[in-house]
Scaffold this active site. Structure first.
Site, PDB file in Angstrom:
ATOM      1  N   THR A  93       0.829  -1.212   0.000  1.00  0.00           N
ATOM      2  CA  THR A  93       0.000   0.000   0.000  1.00  0.00           C
ATOM      3  C   THR A  93       0.863   1.262   0.000  1.00  0.00           C
ATOM      4  OG1 THR A  93      -1.599  -1.237   1.314  1.00  0.00           O
ATOM      5  CG2 THR A  93      -1.888   1.155   1.222  1.00  0.00           C
ATOM      6  N   HIS A 117      -5.775  -0.005  -7.108  1.00  0.00           N
ATOM      7  CA  HIS A 117      -6.517  -0.732  -6.068  1.00  0.00           C
ATOM      8  C   HIS A 117      -6.580  -2.202  -6.452  1.00  0.00           C
ATOM      9  CE1 HIS A 117      -9.755  -1.975  -3.352  1.00  0.00           C
ATOM     10  NE2 HIS A 117     -10.244  -2.631  -4.392  1.00  0.00           N
TER      11      HIS A 117
END
Ligand code: CDP
Ligand code: MG
Length: 139
Positions: A93, A117
């Site tokens: 992330t 994502h």
């Protein structure tokens, strides 16, 4: 049985910086199959619905501003272990922790503006693919 699908999103930062083509190239080179593609601009409300699991976290409100700041590209991917393979291709992330050669290492700006994502589990993958695509959209 249906092939395992996962939802990928090329986020507004990557669309803005014209990185979408490079990300599609990485997807195609990875062997994952593109099942459906849709370019959309999320409203803040829809972004909130999509990321409801993060409601209340310190980054939530800013995440909604970011995700509704411009168009993004939703992609349904399939393949063996598609969920894990796409997450590996994305990288961690936070790009500071992302492995060399991953999308986030190459193209993310920071932990929020992180280019892409990916769904994190079979149940969320099913929900997220249906958030953007109907059965008719999926090849
Ligand atoms: O996207 P991923 O599943 O890797 O991470 P997440 O923990 O589900 O967080 C969702 C998104 O929120 C991230 O991709 C970032 O865009 C954002 N985020 C953030 O802005 N600041 C954080 N500390 C963590 C996540
Ligand atoms: Mg997540």
């Amino acid at each position: 049985m249906d092939k395992v699908k996962t939802l990928a999103i090329i986020k507004p930062d990557a669309v803005r910086s014209k990185t979408a083509g490079k990300i599609f190239n990485m997807i195609e080179n990875s062997g994952l199959t593109i099942e459906a593609v849709k370019m959309v601009r999320l409203t803040r409300e829809l972004a909130g619905e999509f990321y409801a699991v993060h409601k209340g976290k310190p980054f939530y409100e800013e995440l909604l501003n970011f995700m509704s700041s411009g168009p993004c590209i939703a992609i349904a991917l399939s393949g063996e272990n598609a969920i894990t393979r796409w997450r590996e291709l994305m990288g961690a992330t936070n790009p500071e922790n992302a492995a060399e050669g991953t999308i986030r290492k190459l193209y993310a700006t920071n932990v929020q503006h992180n280019a892409c994502h990916g769904s994190d589990a079979p149940e969320t993958a099913r929900q997220e693919v249906s958030f953007f695509f109907t059965g008719m959209d999926l090849i």
